[in-house]
Motif scaffolding. Structure first.
Motif, PDB file in Angstrom:
ATOM      1  N   TYR A 123       0.842  -1.189   0.000  1.00 58.52           N
ATOM      2  CA  TYR A 123       0.000   0.000   0.000  1.00 58.52           C
ATOM      3  C   TYR A 123       0.878   1.239   0.000  1.00 58.52           C
ATOM      4  CZ  TYR A 123       0.650   0.192   5.100  1.00 58.52           C
ATOM      5  OH  TYR A 123       1.178   0.263   6.345  1.00 58.52           O
ATOM      6  N   GLU A 124       0.263   2.352  -0.334  1.00 58.30           N
ATOM      7  CA  GLU A 124       0.988   3.601  -0.540  1.00 58.30           C
ATOM      8  C   GLU A 124       0.434   4.677   0.381  1.00 58.30           C
ATOM      9  OE1 GLU A 124       2.082   6.370  -4.399  1.00 58.30           O
ATOM     10  OE2 GLU A 124       0.335   5.088  -4.490  1.00 58.30           O
ATOM     11  N   ARG A 125       1.326   5.466   0.962  1.00 55.41           N
ATOM     12  CA  ARG A 125       0.937   6.646   1.734  1.00 55.41           C
ATOM     13  C   ARG A 125       1.627   7.845   1.125  1.00 55.41           C
ATOM     14  NH1 ARG A 125       2.457   5.169   7.615  1.00 55.41           N
ATOM     15  NH2 ARG A 125       2.930   7.364   7.601  1.00 55.41           N
ATOM     16  N   ALA A 126       1.006   9.018   1.276  1.00 56.82           N
ATOM     17  CA  ALA A 126       1.569  10.222   0.674  1.00 56.82           C
ATOM     18  C   ALA A 126       1.533  11.374   1.664  1.00 56.82           C
ATOM     19  CB  ALA A 126       0.795  10.591  -0.584  1.00 56.82           C
ATOM     20  N   ALA A 127       2.402  12.338   1.427  1.00 58.43           N
ATOM     21  CA  ALA A 127       2.456  13.556   2.220  1.00 58.43           C
ATOM     22  C   ALA A 127       2.857  14.699   1.305  1.00 58.43           C
ATOM     23  CB  ALA A 127       3.447  13.424   3.365  1.00 58.43           C
ATOM     24  N   SER A 128       2.457  15.873   1.688  1.00 59.42           N
ATOM     25  CA  SER A 128       2.855  17.084   0.978  1.00 59.42           C
ATOM     26  C   SER A 128       3.711  17.909   1.929  1.00 59.42           C
ATOM     27  CB  SER A 128       1.628  17.881   0.537  1.00 59.42           C
ATOM     28  OG  SER A 128       2.028  19.055  -0.115  1.00 59.42           O
ATOM     29  N   ALA A 129       4.891  18.272   1.490  1.00 54.68           N
ATOM     30  CA  ALA A 129       5.821  19.024   2.331  1.00 54.68           C
ATOM     31  C   ALA A 129       6.124  20.370   1.687  1.00 54.68           C
ATOM     32  CB  ALA A 129       7.116  18.248   2.535  1.00 54.68           C
ATOM     33  N   VAL A 130       6.253  21.374   2.525  1.00 55.13           N
ATOM     34  CA  VAL A 130       6.621  22.712   2.068  1.00 55.13           C
ATOM     35  C   VAL A 130       7.907  23.098   2.778  1.00 55.13           C
ATOM     36  CG1 VAL A 130       5.943  25.141   1.955  1.00 55.13           C
ATOM     37  CG2 VAL A 130       4.216  23.361   1.706  1.00 55.13           C
ATOM     38  N   PHE A 131       8.897  23.486   2.006  1.00 53.14           N
ATOM     39  CA  PHE A 131      10.176  23.954   2.532  1.00 53.14           C
ATOM     40  C   PHE A 131      10.346  25.416   2.149  1.00 53.14           C
ATOM     41  CE2 PHE A 131      10.865  19.431   1.981  1.00 53.14           C
ATOM     42  CZ  PHE A 131      11.624  19.076   3.072  1.00 53.14           C
ATOM     43  N   VAL A 132      10.805  26.225   3.091  1.00 50.04           N
ATOM     44  CA  VAL A 132      11.259  27.578   2.800  1.00 50.04           C
ATOM     45  C   VAL A 132      12.743  27.582   3.113  1.00 50.04           C
ATOM     46  CG1 VAL A 132      11.069  30.027   3.371  1.00 50.04           C
ATOM     47  CG2 VAL A 132       9.028  28.596   3.343  1.00 50.04           C
ATOM     48  N   LEU A 133      13.534  27.921   2.112  1.00 51.01           N
ATOM     49  CA  LEU A 133      14.987  27.891   2.271  1.00 51.01           C
ATOM     50  C   LEU A 133      15.536  29.307   2.210  1.00 51.01           C
ATOM     51  CD1 LEU A 133      14.203  25.242   0.224  1.00 51.01           C
ATOM     52  CD2 LEU A 133      16.460  24.706   1.040  1.00 51.01           C
ATOM     53  N   GLU A 134      16.612  29.530   2.935  1.00 45.24           N
ATOM     54  CA  GLU A 134      17.246  30.849   2.981  1.00 45.24           C
ATOM     55  C   GLU A 134      18.695  30.723   2.508  1.00 45.24           C
ATOM     56  OE1 GLU A 134      17.695  34.437   6.199  1.00 45.24           O
ATOM     57  OE2 GLU A 134      17.971  32.393   6.918  1.00 45.24           O
ATOM     58  N   LYS A 135      19.099  31.655   1.660  1.00 40.71           N
ATOM     59  CA  LYS A 135      20.491  31.663   1.192  1.00 40.71           C
ATOM     60  C   LYS A 135      21.344  32.394   2.223  1.00 40.71           C
ATOM     61  CE  LYS A 135      23.138  32.217  -2.986  1.00 40.71           C
ATOM     62  NZ  LYS A 135      23.065  32.612  -4.400  1.00 40.71           N
ATOM     63  N   LEU A 144      14.800  27.143   6.308  1.00 37.78           N
ATOM     64  CA  LEU A 144      14.293  28.121   7.263  1.00 37.78           C
ATOM     65  C   LEU A 144      12.993  27.643   7.896  1.00 37.78           C
ATOM     66  CD1 LEU A 144      14.806  30.930   8.444  1.00 37.78           C
ATOM     67  CD2 LEU A 144      13.505  31.885   6.555  1.00 37.78           C
ATOM     68  N   ALA A 145      12.159  26.948   7.115  1.00 34.80           N
ATOM     69  CA  ALA A 145      10.894  26.417   7.639  1.00 34.80           C
ATOM     70  C   ALA A 145      10.554  25.141   6.887  1.00 34.80           C
ATOM     71  CB  ALA A 145       9.781  27.445   7.479  1.00 34.80           C
ATOM     72  N   HIS A 146       9.928  24.209   7.610  1.00 35.49           N
ATOM     73  CA  HIS A 146       9.531  22.926   7.025  1.00 35.49           C
ATOM     74  C   HIS A 146       8.210  22.506   7.640  1.00 35.49           C
ATOM     75  CE1 HIS A 146       9.364  18.483   7.657  1.00 35.49           C
ATOM     76  NE2 HIS A 146       9.391  18.535   6.348  1.00 35.49           N
ATOM     77  N   GLU A 147       7.290  22.066   6.794  1.00 39.73           N
ATOM     78  CA  GLU A 147       6.030  21.516   7.271  1.00 39.73           C
ATOM     79  C   GLU A 147       5.615  20.393   6.348  1.00 39.73           C
ATOM     80  OE1 GLU A 147       1.494  22.846   8.391  1.00 39.73           O
ATOM     81  OE2 GLU A 147       2.610  24.030   6.963  1.00 39.73           O
ATOM     82  N   ALA A 148       5.195  19.279   6.913  1.00 41.16           N
ATOM     83  CA  ALA A 148       4.718  18.147   6.121  1.00 41.16           C
ATOM     84  C   ALA A 148       3.413  17.658   6.723  1.00 41.16           C
ATOM     85  CB  ALA A 148       5.747  17.022   6.106  1.00 41.16           C
ATOM     86  N   ALA A 149       2.480  17.319   5.851  1.00 42.12           N
ATOM     87  CA  ALA A 149       1.188  16.824   6.302  1.00 42.12           C
ATOM     88  C   ALA A 149       0.775  15.654   5.427  1.00 42.12           C
ATOM     89  CB  ALA A 149       0.138  17.926   6.229  1.00 42.12           C
ATOM     90  N   SER A 150       0.198  14.649   6.051  1.00 39.85           N
ATOM     91  CA  SER A 150      -0.295  13.486   5.328  1.00 39.85           C
ATOM     92  C   SER A 150      -1.516  13.894   4.518  1.00 39.85           C
ATOM     93  CB  SER A 150      -0.659  12.403   6.341  1.00 39.85           C
ATOM     94  OG  SER A 150      -0.842  11.190   5.710  1.00 39.85           O
ATOM     95  N   VAL A 151      -1.575  13.450   3.272  1.00 42.07           N
ATOM     96  CA  VAL A 151      -2.677  13.828   2.383  1.00 42.07           C
ATOM     97  C   VAL A 151      -3.199  12.599   1.653  1.00 42.07           C
ATOM     98  CG1 VAL A 151      -1.881  16.192   2.014  1.00 42.07           C
ATOM     99  CG2 VAL A 151      -1.077  14.409   0.516  1.00 42.07           C
ATOM    100  N   GLY A 152      -4.417  12.715   1.179  1.00 39.15           N
ATOM    101  CA  GLY A 152      -4.965  11.674   0.321  1.00 39.15           C
ATOM    102  C   GLY A 152      -4.308  11.746  -1.047  1.00 39.15           C
TER     103      GLY A 152
END
Length: 189
Positions: A123-135, A144-152
């Protein structure tokens, strides 16, 4: 006729100059390398040193880690709740990458494959992650910031056919009914 020089002057200032633009291809490859290292460190065979990729003052809103036995007095081992740390096979795709001179945003689609012995299926599970990176001032990109959430999983991202994960896991213990149980009572004295 008088407006033509004014419009040309306005057009010249409105178009971005080549000298002021950052090198997007070099920054993009550096950002992708940071994401590769991030997910590599999260894997069970990785070094688990993903914290080295954080910028000063970084925020982690992802699932993070939890202790196995939080009620004990002594500190118990921690388990990562990130999909990359739990999946038997893991992959990710960068869906969106926006790069500015100092900041970048990456939206990442994560997918992990697991095996259920009782159902004998993958079976398969998925997540959507958002990264904010700083130079940084030295040219490195840090998170700089990271958030991940499980999604359908939407229909256009379903993996079909699913990979066979049987060879990636160890065999479960034999079922209880395969053992001979001696339930007779010993003779009473």
């Amino acid at each position: 006729m008088r407006l033509l020089p004014f419009l040309l002057l306005l057009l010249a200032f409105a178009l971005p100059s080549e000298a002021g633009q950052p090198d997007v291809s070099q920054d993009e490859s550096a950002i992708r390398a940071v994401l590769d290292r991030w997910y590599g460190e999260l894997r069970p065979d990785g070094g688990r040193k993903q914290w080295q990729l954080y910028a000063p003052g970084a925020i982690d809103g992802g699932p993070g880690e939890r202790e196995l036995f939080p009620d004990r007095r002594s500190r118990s081992p921690t388990v990562s709740n990130e999909l990359a740390a739990q999946a038997l096979r893991f992959g990710y795709d960068v869906d969106l990458l926006t790069i500015d001179a100092r900041l970048a945003k990456a939206v990442v689609w994560e997918r992990g494959y697991f095996y259920a012995w009782a159902a004998e299926t993958t079976y398969e599970r998925a997540a959507s992650a958002v990264f904010v990176l700083e130079k940084q001032e030295d040219g490195r990109w840090l998170i700089l910031a990271h958030e991940a959430a499980s999604v359908g999983i939407p229909p256009n991202k379903v993996t079909s056919p699913l990979p066979d994960m049987r060879e990636h896991v160890r065999k479960p213990p034999a079922p209880l009914d395969s053992f001979r149980l001696n339930l007779t009572m010993p003779p009473s004295p």
